[in-house]
Motif scaffolding. Structure first.
Motif, PDB file in Angstrom:
ATOM      1  N   ASP A 109       0.847  -1.192   0.000  1.00  0.00           N
ATOM      2  CA  ASP A 109       0.000   0.000   0.000  1.00  0.00           C
ATOM      3  C   ASP A 109       0.887   1.248   0.000  1.00  0.00           C
ATOM      4  OD1 ASP A 109       0.987   0.066   2.537  1.00  0.00           O
ATOM      5  OD2 ASP A 109      -0.952  -0.034   3.563  1.00  0.00           O
ATOM      6  N   ASP A 110       0.412   2.351   0.535  1.00  0.00           N
ATOM      7  CA  ASP A 110       1.174   3.610   0.516  1.00  0.00           C
ATOM      8  C   ASP A 110       1.969   3.847   1.793  1.00  0.00           C
ATOM      9  OD1 ASP A 110       0.272   4.291  -2.042  1.00  0.00           O
ATOM     10  OD2 ASP A 110      -1.539   5.258  -1.266  1.00  0.00           O
ATOM     11  N   THR A 111       2.229   2.778   2.545  1.00  0.00           N
ATOM     12  CA  THR A 111       2.977   2.923   3.798  1.00  0.00           C
ATOM     13  C   THR A 111       4.320   3.621   3.583  1.00  0.00           C
ATOM     14  OG1 THR A 111       1.949   0.998   4.851  1.00  0.00           O
ATOM     15  CG2 THR A 111       4.112   1.659   5.668  1.00  0.00           C
ATOM     16  N   ARG A 112       5.089   3.167   2.598  1.00  0.00           N
ATOM     17  CA  ARG A 112       6.425   3.730   2.386  1.00  0.00           C
ATOM     18  C   ARG A 112       6.363   5.196   1.991  1.00  0.00           C
ATOM     19  NH1 ARG A 112      10.845   0.343  -0.952  1.00  0.00           N
ATOM     20  NH2 ARG A 112      10.265  -1.045   0.772  1.00  0.00           N
ATOM     21  N   ASP A 113       5.462   5.544   1.087  1.00  0.00           N
ATOM     22  CA  ASP A 113       5.332   6.948   0.667  1.00  0.00           C
ATOM     23  C   ASP A 113       4.954   7.839   1.840  1.00  0.00           C
ATOM     24  OD1 ASP A 113       5.901   6.215  -1.931  1.00  0.00           O
ATOM     25  OD2 ASP A 113       3.798   6.062  -2.532  1.00  0.00           O
ATOM     26  N   LEU A 114       4.080   7.336   2.695  1.00  0.00           N
ATOM     27  CA  LEU A 114       3.652   8.115   3.852  1.00  0.00           C
ATOM     28  C   LEU A 114       4.812   8.346   4.817  1.00  0.00           C
ATOM     29  CD1 LEU A 114       1.157   9.430   5.121  1.00  0.00           C
ATOM     30  CD2 LEU A 114       0.657   7.253   6.243  1.00  0.00           C
ATOM     31  N   ILE A 115       5.597   7.315   5.066  1.00  0.00           N
ATOM     32  CA  ILE A 115       6.757   7.454   5.952  1.00  0.00           C
ATOM     33  C   ILE A 115       7.752   8.441   5.367  1.00  0.00           C
ATOM     34  CG2 ILE A 115       8.698   6.255   7.024  1.00  0.00           C
ATOM     35  CD1 ILE A 115       6.975   3.705   6.991  1.00  0.00           C
ATOM     36  N   GLU A 116       7.966   8.389   4.066  1.00  0.00           N
ATOM     37  CA  GLU A 116       8.901   9.304   3.414  1.00  0.00           C
ATOM     38  C   GLU A 116       8.435  10.754   3.553  1.00  0.00           C
ATOM     39  OE1 GLU A 116       9.092   7.649  -0.502  1.00  0.00           O
ATOM     40  OE2 GLU A 116      10.852   6.412  -0.041  1.00  0.00           O
ATOM     41  N   ASN A 117       7.124  10.963   3.509  1.00  0.00           N
ATOM     42  CA  ASN A 117       6.606  12.324   3.710  1.00  0.00           C
ATOM     43  C   ASN A 117       6.894  12.817   5.125  1.00  0.00           C
ATOM     44  OD1 ASN A 117       5.575  12.498   1.103  1.00  0.00           O
ATOM     45  ND2 ASN A 117       3.556  11.717   1.682  1.00  0.00           N
ATOM     46  N   PHE A 118       6.691  11.941   6.114  1.00  0.00           N
ATOM     47  CA  PHE A 118       7.031  12.308   7.492  1.00  0.00           C
ATOM     48  C   PHE A 118       8.535  12.552   7.625  1.00  0.00           C
ATOM     49  CE2 PHE A 118       2.902  10.417   8.820  1.00  0.00           C
ATOM     50  CZ  PHE A 118       2.491  11.411   9.697  1.00  0.00           C
ATOM     51  N   GLN A 119       9.313  11.750   6.912  1.00  0.00           N
ATOM     52  CA  GLN A 119      10.769  11.871   6.994  1.00  0.00           C
ATOM     53  C   GLN A 119      11.237  13.221   6.452  1.00  0.00           C
ATOM     54  OE1 GLN A 119      13.002   9.051   4.596  1.00  0.00           O
ATOM     55  NE2 GLN A 119      14.500   8.771   6.246  1.00  0.00           N
ATOM     56  N   ILE A 120      10.593  13.707   5.414  1.00  0.00           N
ATOM     57  CA  ILE A 120      10.928  15.019   4.855  1.00  0.00           C
ATOM     58  C   ILE A 120      10.675  16.122   5.887  1.00  0.00           C
ATOM     59  CG2 ILE A 120      10.240  16.728   3.116  1.00  0.00           C
ATOM     60  CD1 ILE A 120       9.701  14.376   1.220  1.00  0.00           C
ATOM     61  N   GLN A 121       9.587  15.962   6.653  1.00  0.00           N
ATOM     62  CA  GLN A 121       9.246  16.954   7.669  1.00  0.00           C
ATOM     63  C   GLN A 121      10.146  16.866   8.901  1.00  0.00           C
ATOM     64  OE1 GLN A 121       4.890  16.939   8.490  1.00  0.00           O
ATOM     65  NE2 GLN A 121       4.675  15.756   6.604  1.00  0.00           N
ATOM     66  N   HIS A 122      10.648  15.658   9.178  1.00  0.00           N
ATOM     67  CA  HIS A 122      11.486  15.445  10.371  1.00  0.00           C
ATOM     68  C   HIS A 122      12.738  14.653   9.982  1.00  0.00           C
ATOM     69  CE1 HIS A 122       8.019  16.699  12.846  1.00  0.00           C
ATOM     70  NE2 HIS A 122       7.293  15.965  12.018  1.00  0.00           N
ATOM     71  N   PRO A 123      13.615  15.251   9.192  1.00  0.00           N
ATOM     72  CA  PRO A 123      14.770  14.521   8.661  1.00  0.00           C
ATOM     73  C   PRO A 123      15.766  14.043   9.717  1.00  0.00           C
ATOM     74  CG  PRO A 123      14.975  16.876   8.222  1.00  0.00           C
ATOM     75  CD  PRO A 123      13.596  16.657   8.747  1.00  0.00           C
ATOM     76  N   ASN A 124      15.835  14.750  10.827  1.00  0.00           N
ATOM     77  CA  ASN A 124      16.792  14.380  11.869  1.00  0.00           C
ATOM     78  C   ASN A 124      16.213  13.425  12.908  1.00  0.00           C
ATOM     79  OD1 ASN A 124      18.792  16.101  10.764  1.00  0.00           O
ATOM     80  ND2 ASN A 124      17.851  17.864  11.795  1.00  0.00           N
ATOM     81  N   LEU A 125      14.936  13.103  12.736  1.00  0.00           N
ATOM     82  CA  LEU A 125      14.266  12.262  13.736  1.00  0.00           C
ATOM     83  C   LEU A 125      13.876  10.905  13.182  1.00  0.00           C
ATOM     84  CD1 LEU A 125      12.992  12.041  16.581  1.00  0.00           C
ATOM     85  CD2 LEU A 125      10.901  13.054  15.621  1.00  0.00           C
ATOM     86  N   ILE A 126      13.432  10.864  11.926  1.00  0.00           N
ATOM     87  CA  ILE A 126      12.899   9.629  11.360  1.00  0.00           C
ATOM     88  C   ILE A 126      13.890   9.001  10.383  1.00  0.00           C
ATOM     89  CG2 ILE A 126      11.069   8.652   9.904  1.00  0.00           C
ATOM     90  CD1 ILE A 126       9.206  10.795  11.011  1.00  0.00           C
ATOM     91  N   LYS A 127      14.093   7.716  10.569  1.00  0.00           N
ATOM     92  CA  LYS A 127      14.960   6.941   9.676  1.00  0.00           C
ATOM     93  C   LYS A 127      14.117   5.815   9.076  1.00  0.00           C
ATOM     94  CE  LYS A 127      19.126   6.194  10.985  1.00  0.00           C
ATOM     95  NZ  LYS A 127      20.303   5.703  11.762  1.00  0.00           N
ATOM     96  N   LEU A 128      14.084   5.733   7.762  1.00  0.00           N
ATOM     97  CA  LEU A 128      13.306   4.717   7.063  1.00  0.00           C
ATOM     98  C   LEU A 128      14.215   3.590   6.595  1.00  0.00           C
ATOM     99  CD1 LEU A 128      10.800   3.552   5.631  1.00  0.00           C
ATOM    100  CD2 LEU A 128      11.289   5.102   3.718  1.00  0.00           C
ATOM    101  N   VAL A 129      13.843   2.371   6.946  1.00  0.00           N
ATOM    102  CA  VAL A 129      14.562   1.181   6.475  1.00  0.00           C
ATOM    103  C   VAL A 129      13.646   0.454   5.497  1.00  0.00           C
ATOM    104  CG1 VAL A 129      15.619  -1.015   7.133  1.00  0.00           C
ATOM    105  CG2 VAL A 129      15.843   0.979   8.636  1.00  0.00           C
ATOM    106  N   LYS A 130      14.092   0.314   4.282  1.00  0.00           N
ATOM    107  CA  LYS A 130      13.275  -0.297   3.231  1.00  0.00           C
ATOM    108  C   LYS A 130      13.643  -1.770   3.073  1.00  0.00           C
ATOM    109  CE  LYS A 130      13.201   4.146   0.787  1.00  0.00           C
ATOM    110  NZ  LYS A 130      13.539   4.850  -0.478  1.00  0.00           N
ATOM    111  N   VAL A 131      12.649  -2.619   3.225  1.00  0.00           N
ATOM    112  CA  VAL A 131      12.850  -4.053   3.070  1.00  0.00           C
ATOM    113  C   VAL A 131      12.092  -4.522   1.829  1.00  0.00           C
ATOM    114  CG1 VAL A 131      12.585  -6.330   4.124  1.00  0.00           C
ATOM    115  CG2 VAL A 131      13.058  -4.327   5.561  1.00  0.00           C
ATOM    116  N   GLU A 132      12.801  -5.152   0.931  1.00  0.00           N
ATOM    117  CA  GLU A 132      12.169  -5.691  -0.270  1.00  0.00           C
ATOM    118  C   GLU A 132      11.837  -7.160  -0.055  1.00  0.00           C
ATOM    119  OE1 GLU A 132      11.343  -3.561  -2.433  1.00  0.00           O
ATOM    120  OE2 GLU A 132      12.605  -1.909  -1.720  1.00  0.00           O
TER     121      GLU A 132
END
Length: 371
Positions: free
Chosen positions: A84-107
């Protein structure tokens, strides 16, 4: 016949004694003990959340993690091959909080498909902080001080903190049954941890020092099992002198309980399937507790049917219910689950029957993956 009833009579007395030991002297360690309230330490913490197709929950609950009243933390969110759009949503939060949120992408990985432990391992390796605090994407903290409360229990020697992962209170009997089972489970693992024999924790609310993960090579010894990233890890890695608990409501997490019996039974089947991999002592004490519960209901039937020492039998039954109601009642008050105790005798009996059903089903088929 009288000899047969006499044997059952003494056997029943033994069962009541076993139940008394459990509820007063083991569970009583938590039920009648004090809740520790420590000063926040603000140690470096990585909050780790594993998400798979959780866009709605990420939207609702990630802001509650972002706004925690804590200064030295990061949020490591693992997107486990969501469709679904989970990854896109996390990336949007990450843009707003670049020093707080780290996204780990698992394929998707053929060797580890549907294995939450693989995703968590990548998240743990990506975490930059010394201490790790875990919750699930469908959970939310009970307060803005969740991180502060959970991490306040870490010391130089205490490197594991077991928390309480509660379920929201909703109308209906199933919700009460699920919350009662969650209460009873928490009383068990909290009490054994206080005794110095930790055997499990819940991934909805669990913390440990990062080095403890690598000390046992992570999940390597049970990586092939689909479940057990929380309880099997604690069973293997946690030691009595290193483990403590957090039972302060500020440190609770909440999530929605299953809404159908079928979904809940499947969840329980996954949980129960890991228990056979516990250490021998833990399997023994859990088995003895369940067996004593079951026999408490079965053994009085022939004795009362033939009115054999019925006054003593009724007195023993009343005594057992008195101590269990006191023990669980105090625990329910601490864990803010007092309302389930009004239904306690019925909930206990139904839960026992469901556990028997789950054990039988797991013998003939295996529960599926976590998502």
């Amino acid at each position: 016949m009288e000899l047969f009833l006499l044997v059952i009579f003494y056997f029943f007395i033994s069962i009541v004694l076993i139940q008394t030991v459990y509820y007063l002297f083991i569970f009583g360690k938590f039920s009648f003990g004090k809740i520790e309230k420590n000063t926040p330490k603000h140690i470096p913490v990585s909050v780790i959340v594993c998400a798979k197709n959780e866009e709605k929950n990420i939207q609702k609950y990630l802001p509650l993690l972002i706004n925690q009243n804590y200064h030295n933390f990061e949020i490591v969110i693992i997107d486990d091959a969501s469709s679904d759009d989970t990854r896109d949503l996390i990336e949007n939060f990450q843009i707003q909080h670049p020093n707080l949120i780290k996204l780990v992408k698992v394929e998707n990985n053929e060797a580890f498909w549907g294995n939450k432990k693989f995703a968590l391992t990548l998240g743990i390796k990506a975490a930059s902080k010394e201490y790790l605090l875990f919750t699930d994407a469908d959970c939310y903290p009970n307060s803005d001080n969740w991180i502060a409360e959970m991490t306040s229990h870490f010391t130089l020697h205490k490197t594991f903190v077991l928390g309480y992962g509660a379920y929201e209170k909703e109308p209906g009997f199933l919700n009460k049954l699920i919350r009662f089972e969650t209460l009873l489970t928490a009383v068990q693992y909290f009490s054994w941890a206080k005794i110095g024999r930790p055997y499990m924790g819940v991934g909805r609310n669990l913390a440990y020092k990062k080095e403890e993960f690598f000390n046992v090579n992570g999940f390597i010894h049970h990586m092939k099992l689909r479940s057990g990233d929380d309880d099997l890890f604690i069973n293997e890695a946690a030691k009595g002198h290193k483990t403590t608990i957090s039972a302060n409501p500020e440190g609770f997490t909440y999530s929605k309980a299953k809404e159908t019996f079928g979904d809940w039974i499947m969840q329980k089947r996954r949980h129960v399937s890991t228990a056979k991999h516990y250490k021998s002592f833990d399997k023994l004490q859990l088995g003895l507790f369940f067996l004593s519960q079951l026999l408490f209901f079965i053994l009085p039937i022939p004795l009362l049917a033939f009115q054999f020492q019925w006054i003593i039998i009724v007195s023993l039954i009343a005594f057992r219910y008195l101590i269990t109601w006191l023990s669980l009642g105090y625990s329910a008050s601490k864990l803010e689950e007092k309302d389930v105790m009004y239904w306690y005798p019925i909930l206990e009996l139904i839960l026992i029957l469901i556990q028997i059903n789950v054990f039988i089903k797991n013998i003939f088929s295996k529960p599926y993956t976590w998502k």
